[in-house]
Design a protein around this motif. Structure first.
Motif, PDB file in Angstrom:
ATOM      1  N   ASP A  80       0.998  -1.419  -0.236  1.00 46.70           N
ATOM      2  CA  ASP A  80      -0.068  -0.136  -0.183  1.00 46.70           C
ATOM      3  C   ASP A  80       0.855   1.352   0.071  1.00 46.70           C
ATOM      4  OD1 ASP A  80       0.986  -0.085   2.779  1.00 46.70           O
ATOM      5  OD2 ASP A  80      -0.679   0.273   3.872  1.00 46.70           O
ATOM      6  N   SER A  82       3.262   2.375   2.199  1.00 46.73           N
ATOM      7  CA  SER A  82       3.450   2.835   4.097  1.00 46.73           C
ATOM      8  C   SER A  82       5.063   1.762   3.872  1.00 46.73           C
ATOM      9  CB  SER A  82       2.386   1.883   4.638  1.00 46.73           C
ATOM     10  OG  SER A  82       2.511   0.305   4.870  1.00 46.73           O
ATOM     11  N   TYR A 111       4.100  10.756   2.187  1.00 48.92           N
ATOM     12  CA  TYR A 111       2.767  10.714   2.088  1.00 48.92           C
ATOM     13  C   TYR A 111       2.436  10.672   3.798  1.00 48.92           C
ATOM     14  CZ  TYR A 111       1.133  12.023  -2.153  1.00 48.92           C
ATOM     15  OH  TYR A 111       1.501  12.188  -3.359  1.00 48.92           O
ATOM     16  N   VAL A 113       0.377   9.548   6.626  1.00 43.88           N
ATOM     17  CA  VAL A 113      -1.405   8.586   6.621  1.00 43.88           C
ATOM     18  C   VAL A 113      -2.138   8.683   7.888  1.00 43.88           C
ATOM     19  CG1 VAL A 113      -2.935   6.995   5.733  1.00 43.88           C
ATOM     20  CG2 VAL A 113      -0.514   7.535   4.754  1.00 43.88           C
ATOM     21  N   ASP A 115      -3.706   7.750  11.438  1.00 47.58           N
ATOM     22  CA  ASP A 115      -3.249   6.156  11.833  1.00 47.58           C
ATOM     23  C   ASP A 115      -4.226   6.188  13.128  1.00 47.58           C
ATOM     24  OD1 ASP A 115      -4.138   3.943  12.156  1.00 47.58           O
ATOM     25  OD2 ASP A 115      -2.104   3.773  12.907  1.00 47.58           O
ATOM     26  N   SER A 122       4.478   6.948   3.943  1.00 46.82           N
ATOM     27  CA  SER A 122       4.109   6.665   2.900  1.00 46.82           C
ATOM     28  C   SER A 122       4.775   6.920   1.572  1.00 46.82           C
ATOM     29  CB  SER A 122       2.617   5.962   2.780  1.00 46.82           C
ATOM     30  OG  SER A 122       2.501   5.457   2.017  1.00 46.82           O
ATOM     31  N   LYS A 124       2.802   6.371  -1.223  1.00 45.96           N
ATOM     32  CA  LYS A 124       1.526   6.823  -2.010  1.00 45.96           C
ATOM     33  C   LYS A 124       0.618   7.399  -1.189  1.00 45.96           C
ATOM     34  CE  LYS A 124       2.778   2.099  -4.400  1.00 45.96           C
ATOM     35  NZ  LYS A 124       1.675   0.900  -4.393  1.00 45.96           N
ATOM     36  N   GLN A 125      -0.683   8.381  -1.883  1.00 40.95           N
ATOM     37  CA  GLN A 125      -1.299   8.845  -1.433  1.00 40.95           C
ATOM     38  C   GLN A 125      -2.741   7.911  -1.456  1.00 40.95           C
ATOM     39  OE1 GLN A 125      -2.540  12.043  -4.231  1.00 40.95           O
ATOM     40  NE2 GLN A 125      -3.731  13.349  -3.138  1.00 40.95           N
ATOM     41  N   SER A 126      -3.811   8.733  -0.911  1.00 37.10           N
ATOM     42  CA  SER A 126      -4.916   8.405  -0.310  1.00 37.10           C
ATOM     43  C   SER A 126      -5.154   9.150  -0.012  1.00 37.10           C
ATOM     44  CB  SER A 126      -4.333   7.155   0.615  1.00 37.10           C
ATOM     45  OG  SER A 126      -4.090   7.640   1.759  1.00 37.10           O
ATOM     46  N   SER A 127      -6.677   8.717   0.133  1.00 35.21           N
ATOM     47  CA  SER A 127      -7.760   9.288   0.725  1.00 35.21           C
ATOM     48  C   SER A 127      -7.117  10.208   2.043  1.00 35.21           C
ATOM     49  CB  SER A 127      -9.356   9.162   0.844  1.00 35.21           C
ATOM     50  OG  SER A 127      -9.154   7.802   1.312  1.00 35.21           O
ATOM     51  N   ASP A 128      -6.813   9.921   2.580  1.00 34.48           N
ATOM     52  CA  ASP A 128      -6.648  10.232   3.800  1.00 34.48           C
ATOM     53  C   ASP A 128      -4.999  10.833   4.592  1.00 34.48           C
ATOM     54  OD1 ASP A 128      -5.826   7.355   4.154  1.00 34.48           O
ATOM     55  OD2 ASP A 128      -6.446   7.026   6.490  1.00 34.48           O
ATOM     56  N   ALA A 129      -4.270  11.020   2.628  1.00 32.53           N
ATOM     57  CA  ALA A 129      -3.016  10.542   2.719  1.00 32.53           C
ATOM     58  C   ALA A 129      -2.506  12.482   2.718  1.00 32.53           C
ATOM     59  CB  ALA A 129      -2.183  10.481   1.830  1.00 32.53           C
TER      60      ALA A 129
END
Length: 241
Positions: A80, A82, A111, A113, A115, A122, A124-129
């Protein structure tokens, strides 16, 4: 042969210096105006997170582009994106330092993230990053020098340049040595001819010579005047007989 061996050893030592690991640095997150500003990277049961405290990790970028921490472990990338700590064999490659920032796969973007009450580090980018940068900060607080691993173009070019420069220098030394030998031989020959030419024999059997003898090379670059007494000329004449 001795010179060639010494040169090879010197080049190998210099090559090792070129591809050595980077300077050790701390990983400091940069996100102006947020609570992510100036957080450090630390390990939470193997998972790499961003936070504050005395358990922050120091790191170096190795000569093969891996991120090695001061606890002897390496940065490993999960599916993912991270990061976690792991062995050298599982370590991700592609790390470098450019313009005071840690880069991964030629990008300086990382990024954080969310938690619960912490942030996971991380790639990689994600919606909560939230996007961050990681400043490579030396032990004194100053930025560390740029660093590229040995499989990069810049490192290869540097090594090639050193080899070419050294070869050119070696050729120059050889040429200079040969020129010196030729010049020395020519000078010795001219000196012998000069001594012979100034010695004359007159009817009373006595050796005579002018007070001074001028020697000059064919190209006129070197001129020397030598004062010779009768005794010296006599000795020289005896050698020529």
């Amino acid at each position: 042969m001795r010179f060639s061996t010494a040169l090879s050893v010197a080049l190998l030592a210099l090559a090792k210096m070129v591809v050595a690991d980077s300077e050790e640095f701390g990983l400091l997150s940069i996100r102006s105006g947020s609570d992510l500003q100036y957080l450090s990277v630390y390990s939470d049961n193997g998972t790499l997170k961003l936070g504050s405290g005395s358990n922050s990790l120091g790191a170096t970028v190795t000569d093969d582009g891996k991120l090695k921490f001061d606890d002897g472990k390496y940065a490993v990338v999960n599916d993912d994106g991270s990061f976690k700590e792991g062995s050298e064999s599982d370590a991700a490659t592609g790390f470098s330092i450019k313009d005071t920032h840690l880069n991964f796969k030629t990008s300086s973007g990382f990024y954080a993230v969310k938690d619960d009450s912490s942030y996971i580090f991380s790639s990689k980018q994600s919606s909560d990053a939230t996007g961050i940068a990681i400043r490579a900060t030396g032990k004194t607080g100053s930025a560390v020098p740029d660093f590229s691993p040995n499989n990069s173009t810049s490192s290869t070019s540097t090594t090639t340049s050193i080899s070419i420069s050294t070869s050119a220098s070696e050729s120059s030394k050889v040429s200079t040595t040969e020129s010196t030998k030729v010049s020395t031989t020519a000078s010795a020959s001219s000196a012998s001819s000069g001594v012979a030419s100034v010695i004359s024999q007159i009817t009373d059997g006595q050796i005579q010579a002018p007070q001074t003898v001028s020697q000059q090379t064919e190209n006129g670059a070197v001129k020397a005047t030598v004062g010779m007494g009768a005794g010296a000329l006599a000795a020289a004449a005896a050698l020529l007989l």
